[in-house]
Design an enzyme around this catalytic site. Structure first.
Site, short mmCIF file in Angstrom:
data_model
loop_
_atom_site.label_atom_id
_atom_site.label_comp_id
_atom_site.label_asym_id
_atom_site.label_seq_id
_atom_site.Cartn_x
_atom_site.Cartn_y
_atom_site.Cartn_z
N PHE A 78 -10.80 0.78 -4.35
CA PHE A 78 -9.50 1.17 -3.78
C PHE A 78 -8.86 0.01 -3.01
O PHE A 78 -7.66 0.05 -2.73
CB PHE A 78 -9.68 2.31 -2.75
CG PHE A 78 -10.08 3.63 -3.31
CD1 PHE A 78 -9.13 4.53 -3.79
CD2 PHE A 78 -11.41 4.03 -3.32
CE1 PHE A 78 -9.49 5.77 -4.28
CE2 PHE A 78 -11.79 5.27 -3.80
CZ PHE A 78 -10.83 6.14 -4.28
N THR A 131 -2.01 1.74 -10.22
CA THR A 131 -0.77 2.46 -9.93
C THR A 131 0.10 2.58 -11.17
O THR A 131 0.01 1.75 -12.09
CB THR A 131 -0.01 1.72 -8.82
OG1 THR A 131 1.32 2.21 -8.76
CG2 THR A 131 0.08 0.22 -9.10
N LYS A 161 -0.99 -5.82 -8.96
CA LYS A 161 -1.84 -4.75 -9.48
C LYS A 161 -1.98 -4.89 -11.00
O LYS A 161 -3.06 -4.67 -11.56
CB LYS A 161 -1.26 -3.37 -9.13
CG LYS A 161 -1.31 -3.00 -7.67
CD LYS A 161 -2.71 -2.89 -7.08
CE LYS A 161 -3.46 -1.67 -7.56
NZ LYS A 161 -4.75 -1.50 -6.80
N LYS A 196 5.03 4.14 4.65
CA LYS A 196 5.43 4.76 3.38
C LYS A 196 6.42 5.89 3.67
O LYS A 196 6.44 6.45 4.77
CB LYS A 196 4.20 5.27 2.64
CG LYS A 196 3.11 4.22 2.43
CD LYS A 196 3.32 3.38 1.18
CE LYS A 196 2.45 2.14 1.08
NZ LYS A 196 1.03 2.29 1.18
N LEU A 197 7.21 6.25 2.66
CA LEU A 197 8.38 7.11 2.90
C LEU A 197 8.09 8.39 3.68
O LEU A 197 8.75 8.69 4.68
CB LEU A 197 9.04 7.46 1.55
CG LEU A 197 10.28 8.36 1.68
CD1 LEU A 197 11.44 7.59 2.31
CD2 LEU A 197 10.71 8.92 0.33
P1 NAD Z 1 -4.00 1.71 2.02
O1 NAD Z 1 -3.15 0.52 2.30
O2 NAD Z 1 -3.85 2.94 2.86
O3 NAD Z 1 -5.54 1.31 2.07
C1 NAD Z 1 -6.03 0.10 1.58
C2 NAD Z 1 -7.40 -0.15 2.22
O4 NAD Z 1 -7.94 -1.36 1.67
C3 NAD Z 1 -7.33 -0.35 3.74
O5 NAD Z 1 -8.36 0.39 4.38
C4 NAD Z 1 -7.56 -1.85 3.91
O6 NAD Z 1 -8.20 -2.19 5.14
C5 NAD Z 1 -8.45 -2.17 2.71
N1 NAD Z 1 -8.38 -3.57 2.29
C6 NAD Z 1 -7.27 -4.33 2.11
N2 NAD Z 1 -7.59 -5.57 1.70
C7 NAD Z 1 -8.96 -5.59 1.60
C8 NAD Z 1 -9.92 -6.58 1.21
N3 NAD Z 1 -9.53 -7.82 0.85
N4 NAD Z 1 -11.23 -6.25 1.21
C9 NAD Z 1 -11.64 -5.01 1.60
N5 NAD Z 1 -10.79 -4.05 1.98
C10 NAD Z 1 -9.47 -4.33 1.98
O7 NAD Z 1 -3.73 2.04 0.47
P2 NAD Z 1 -3.86 3.42 -0.33
O8 NAD Z 1 -2.53 4.04 -0.38
O9 NAD Z 1 -5.03 4.18 0.15
O10 NAD Z 1 -4.16 2.85 -1.78
C11 NAD Z 1 -5.49 2.69 -2.27
C12 NAD Z 1 -5.44 2.17 -3.71
O11 NAD Z 1 -4.72 3.08 -4.52
C13 NAD Z 1 -4.73 0.82 -3.85
O12 NAD Z 1 -5.44 0.05 -4.79
C14 NAD Z 1 -3.35 1.18 -4.36
O13 NAD Z 1 -2.82 0.13 -5.13
C15 NAD Z 1 -3.68 2.40 -5.20
N6 NAD Z 1 -2.58 3.37 -5.36
C16 NAD Z 1 -1.92 3.87 -4.27
C17 NAD Z 1 -0.92 4.81 -4.45
C18 NAD Z 1 -0.18 5.42 -3.27
O14 NAD Z 1 0.79 6.16 -3.48
N7 NAD Z 1 -0.58 5.19 -2.04
C19 NAD Z 1 -0.58 5.24 -5.73
C20 NAD Z 1 -1.28 4.72 -6.82
C21 NAD Z 1 -2.29 3.79 -6.61
P1 TYD Z 2 7.20 4.02 -0.72
O1 TYD Z 2 6.63 5.15 0.07
O2 TYD Z 2 7.25 2.66 -0.10
O3 TYD Z 2 6.40 4.00 -2.12
P2 TYD Z 2 6.71 3.11 -3.46
O4 TYD Z 2 7.71 2.07 -3.16
O5 TYD Z 2 5.37 2.54 -3.75
O6 TYD Z 2 7.18 4.10 -4.48
O7 TYD Z 2 8.69 4.41 -1.14
C1 TYD Z 2 8.95 5.59 -1.87
C2 TYD Z 2 10.44 5.59 -2.21
O8 TYD Z 2 11.18 5.73 -1.00
C3 TYD Z 2 10.91 4.29 -2.84
O9 TYD Z 2 11.90 4.59 -3.81
C4 TYD Z 2 11.53 3.52 -1.69
C5 TYD Z 2 12.06 4.61 -0.79
N1 TYD Z 2 12.06 4.32 0.67
C6 TYD Z 2 13.20 4.52 1.43
O10 TYD Z 2 14.26 4.95 0.92
N2 TYD Z 2 13.16 4.24 2.77
C7 TYD Z 2 12.04 3.76 3.37
O11 TYD Z 2 12.07 3.49 4.61
C8 TYD Z 2 10.86 3.58 2.58
C9 TYD Z 2 9.58 3.05 3.19
C10 TYD Z 2 10.91 3.87 1.22
#
Ligand code: NAD
Ligand code: TYD
Length: 350
Positions: A78, A131, A161, A196-197
């Site tokens: 992750f 992603t 990614k 995040k949003l």
């Molecule tokens: P997040 O930013 O909340 O968590 C990332 C974690 O990775 C953190 O705990 C951070 O300390 C750790 N980390 C960062 N760099 C590191 C390194 N070099 N070595 C060890 N640990 C490290 O992110 P998330 O939203 O939980 O996403 C997790 C994974 O899922 C990511 O790979 C992301 O690309 C993928 N993903 C996220 C979403 C989403 O909507 N959040 C959607 C699809 C895929």
């Molecule tokens: P985000 O949560 O950053 O996820 P991603 O860019 O990975 O999809 O953003 C979700 C959507 O919301 C994206 O279209 C960008 C928009 N957004 C805003 O309009 N305002 C904000 O302050 C943020 C962080 C995102």
């Protein structure tokens, strides 16, 4: 089973770690604890089956040591830099962790795996969590992304990614390393860092600050509740090596719909004397290269592995907003130095 989980102190990883500890697995959680990592959330209720290691996936000696000592049955990766807006400001950080870090992790794991006895070698899996953003942007009416949609990343985040996914694929093709990839849509739920949003808008609204909507708010994301991520475990246990699996929630919404959804929940549960929360919406300068629409076709996962999302977006959004309302200490802890710097960098003067 014993699992080496990287990034298990982050939003999605911590949810996975909690679920696997509850299911009886032993977790070695390797996390660098960047701004988005939070050890408190990862260590709740799991003293005996959770071993936390503070470190970088790009630290070859450390990863080698952990593999030798703990002999995991699988690695779930992750760990990543995960925020698009940050990648626009500092792309190299994304190359370091997402590309170089993943490559080092793959190379180190492959060398260790190669020496395993035949039965353990056959059973071992490396799952890379990626992603839907690697597929680029859709227009209205375009069919949703499938596993065969060509990669077309537009942001430094999605480019990094995509590069990591290509390395995972190359390790399977070149060395037969038993890797799988999941490409997942936008996750939401408890404990997401408020850059995040959904958490950003929720916390800004509660503080009666403006709700920054990029551009016209018509961009579309396909939302999946983080507690629907047992999908990852399904892929780990039953997916075919060398394959990729899309994960999505069948919940496409415009950003404005999401923001209004949050405001509706807040108007109902904590109405403000100053008027409806939606009055705080402010349209701000768009994100450069802002992908218009993401949508996931997850039919392969449902037909081959029998996984289906269980949360509806409206119910999940309500629960998420309530979680932020009820977890003020968690919120206060993450709204510290780095959060304040980020709000300044990305929003002031936007
Ligand atoms: P997040 O930013 O909340 O968590 C990332 C974690 O990775 C953190 O705990 C951070 O300390 C750790 N980390 C960062 N760099 C590191 C390194 N070099 N070595 C060890 N640990 C490290 O992110 P998330 O939203 O939980 O996403 C997790 C994974 O899922 C990511 O790979 C992301 O690309 C993928 N993903 C996220 C979403 C989403 O909507 N959040 C959607 C699809 C895929
Ligand atoms: P985000 O949560 O950053 O996820 P991603 O860019 O990975 O999809 O953003 C979700 C959507 O919301 C994206 O279209 C960008 C928009 N957004 C805003 O309009 N305002 C904000 O302050 C943020 C962080 C995102």
């Amino acid at each position: 089973a014993t699992l080496l989980v990287t990034g298990g102190a982050g939003f999605i990883g911590s949810c996975y770690v909690l679920a696997r500890c509850t299911a009886g697995d032993t977790i070695i959680n390797l996390d660098k604890l960047t701004y988005s990592g939070n050890l408190e959330i990862a260590s709740a209720n799991m003293q005996f089956s959770h071993i936390f290691v503070h470190g970088d996936i790009g630290n070859e000696e450390l990863v080698e040591y952990l593999l030798k000592i703990y002999q995991p049955d699988a690695i779930v990766n992750f760990a990543a830099e995960s925020h698009v807006d940050r990648s626009i400001i500092d792309p190299e950080a994304f190359v370091r962790t997402n590309v170089l870090g993943t490559c080092t992790l793959l190379r180190t794991a492959k060398a260790w795996w190669n020496e395993l006895a035949a039965d353990r070698k056959d059973a071992f899996r490396f799952l890379h969590v990626s992603t839907d953003e690697v597929f680029g942007a859709l227009q209205p009416g375009d069919p949703a992304f499938t596993e065969t949609t060509p990669y077309s990343p537009n942001s430094p985040y999605s480019a990094s990614k995509a590069a990591s996914d290509h390395f995972v694929r190359a390790f399977y093709e070149t060395y037969g390393f038993p890797a799988l990839i999941t490409n997942c849509s936008n996750n939401y739920g408890p404990r997401q860092f408020p850059e995040k949003l959904i958490p950003l808008v929720t916390l800004n609204a509660l503080a009666r600050k403006t709700l920054p909507v990029y551009g016209t708010g018509s961009n579309i994301r396909d939302w999946l509740h983080v507690e629907d991520m047992p999908a990852i475990q399904r892929v780990l246990e039953a997916g075919k090596t060398g394959q990729t699996y899309n994960i999505g929630g069948n919940s496409e919404r415009t950003n404005l719909q999401v923001v209004h959804g949050i405001c509706d929940v807040l108007d109902a549960v904590c109405p403000s004397a100053e008027g409806p929360y939606a009055a705080l919406v402010k349209f701000v300068t768009d994100r450069p290269g802002h992908d218009f629409r993401y949508a996931i076709n997850a039919r392969k996962l449902s037909s081959e592995l029998g996984w289906h999302p269980t949360h509806t977006f409206e119910e999940g959004l309500r629960d998420t907003v309530l979680w932020y309302l009820n977890n003020k200490i968690w919120v206060e802890n993450v709204q510290s130095g780095d959060y304040r710097n980020w709000m300044q960098t990305n929003y002031v003067g936007r």
